[in-house]
Scaffold this active site. Structure first.
Site, short mmCIF file in Angstrom:
data_model
loop_
_atom_site.label_atom_id
_atom_site.label_comp_id
_atom_site.label_asym_id
_atom_site.label_seq_id
_atom_site.Cartn_x
_atom_site.Cartn_y
_atom_site.Cartn_z
N GLU A 8 28.73 49.66 36.54
CA GLU A 8 29.99 48.95 36.32
C GLU A 8 30.60 49.46 35.01
O GLU A 8 30.21 49.00 33.92
CB GLU A 8 29.74 47.45 36.19
N GLU A 49 29.03 41.71 30.31
CA GLU A 49 29.47 40.53 29.55
C GLU A 49 28.34 39.98 28.70
O GLU A 49 28.56 39.47 27.60
CB GLU A 49 30.03 39.48 30.53
N GLY A 94 37.10 43.45 35.69
CA GLY A 94 38.14 42.44 35.53
C GLY A 94 39.48 42.99 35.06
O GLY A 94 40.37 42.21 34.70
N ASN A 125 29.42 38.21 42.50
CA ASN A 125 29.06 37.68 41.18
C ASN A 125 30.13 36.67 40.77
O ASN A 125 31.22 37.06 40.37
CB ASN A 125 28.98 38.84 40.16
N TRP A 126 29.78 35.39 40.89
CA TRP A 126 30.78 34.34 40.63
C TRP A 126 30.92 34.02 39.15
O TRP A 126 31.74 33.19 38.77
CB TRP A 126 30.43 33.08 41.43
N LYS A 127 30.07 34.60 38.32
CA LYS A 127 30.14 34.37 36.87
C LYS A 127 30.24 32.86 36.58
O LYS A 127 29.58 32.06 37.25
CB LYS A 127 31.30 35.17 36.27
N HIS A 153 24.24 42.47 32.57
CA HIS A 153 25.69 42.54 32.85
C HIS A 153 26.43 42.83 31.54
O HIS A 153 26.04 42.36 30.48
CB HIS A 153 26.19 41.24 33.46
N GLY A 174 33.20 40.85 41.49
CA GLY A 174 33.44 39.66 40.68
C GLY A 174 34.60 38.85 41.25
O GLY A 174 34.46 38.13 42.24
N GLY A 175 35.78 38.99 40.64
CA GLY A 175 36.94 38.16 40.99
C GLY A 175 37.23 38.08 42.48
O GLY A 175 37.53 36.98 42.99
N SER A 223 36.49 45.75 39.42
CA SER A 223 37.80 45.66 40.09
C SER A 223 37.76 46.10 41.55
O SER A 223 38.73 46.68 42.06
CB SER A 223 38.86 46.42 39.30
P1 PGA Z 1 35.30 42.28 38.78
O1 PGA Z 1 33.87 42.00 38.13
O2 PGA Z 1 35.08 42.61 40.24
O3 PGA Z 1 36.06 41.00 38.60
O4 PGA Z 1 35.90 43.43 38.05
C1 PGA Z 1 32.75 42.76 38.50
C2 PGA Z 1 31.53 42.33 37.70
O5 PGA Z 1 31.66 42.08 36.51
O6 PGA Z 1 30.43 42.24 38.25
#
Ligand code: PGA
Length: 240
Positions: free
Chosen positions: A159, A93, A165, A9-11, A91, A222-223, A201
């Protein structure tokens, strides 16, 4: 056994040069992975990943509206036109920054299902929910309400909000217990097992701790998915 799935997930955390660099690095180093691999780029870069070796495409979100006058939104048909097999919805966010409710997430998931795009429904409790002992109850309610309009099995991504994050991943024990609870909540609702991914994470060091758990069917990253070699290592930790 449910086939494993790993989603990047590159957001909104990548630019076009970096997308092209990722693709070059990925294709130069690609090796066999037991998991199915999906990349969810910002939608404007979907065409840059067209035909990329070894990955399928996933939308980051979809509109609940019918095509028409909705500036800035993307329809399920548009994701379909750009080859997305899956789409993220709900998600955390989006739930927090855009106040997306379970009812809206359910409508978005339905829009995807109607075009045979598999919804990846994200759920997870806050730190306060966990500390008050309500985590499983909160997540079960999200799962049931977000899946309410679907006829076929989606993918669920668990999640925990506090793990996204933050560098503070859930322990495999916490994740395993919640995944089992989610599967029990859905029971026979779809007549077949629903894959449940862990996200929050995930990195190269902890990935295999999750994917070796019985109830964890893959990862949403994500990251750590922004670097091709790191993401490849995570994907290759599945089944190892
Ligand atoms: P993260 O994000 O791996 O950077 O914690 C995961 C996500 O929000 O899908």
């Amino acid at each position: 056994m449910i086939p494993k799935l790993v989603i990047a997930n590159w957001k909104m955390a990548i630019d076009r040069d970096s997308v092209r660099h990722f693709r070059n690095e990925w294709e130069a180093n690609q090796a066999f992975c037991e998991a199915k691999i999906l990349v969810a780029p910002p939608a404007i870069f979907l065409s840059d990943l067209d035909g990329m070796a070894g990955v399928a495409l996933c939308g980051q979100d979809v509109s609940a509206n019918e095509p028409g006058a909705h500036t800035g939104e993307l329809s399920a048909q548009m994701l379909n036109d750009f080859g997305c097999s899956h789409g993220l919805v709900g998600h955390s966010e989006r739930r927090s920054s855009w106040s997306e409710s379970d009812a809206l997430v359910a409508k978005k998931a339905l829009k995807l299902e109607l075009l045979q795009i598999c919804p990846v429904i994200c759920v997870g409790e806050s730190k306060a929910d966990r500390e008050s002992g309500r985590a499983e109850e909160v997540v079960a309610a999200q799962v049931l309400a977000s899946c309410a309009l679907l006829k076929s099995a989606p993918v669920i991504a668990y999640e925990p909000v506090w793990a996204i994050g933050s560098g503070e991943a859930a322990t495999p024990e916490i994740a395993e217990a919640m995944h089992a609870a989610i599967k029990a909540t859905l029971g026979e609702r779809f007549g077949k097992p629903v894959p449940v991914l862990y996200g929050g994470s995930v990195n190269e060091r902890n990935a295999s701790q999750f994917t070796s758990c019985d109830s964890i069917d893959g990862l949403l990253v994500g990251g750590a998915s922004l670097n091709a070699r790191t993401f490849l290592n995570i994907c290759q930790s599945v089944g190892s």
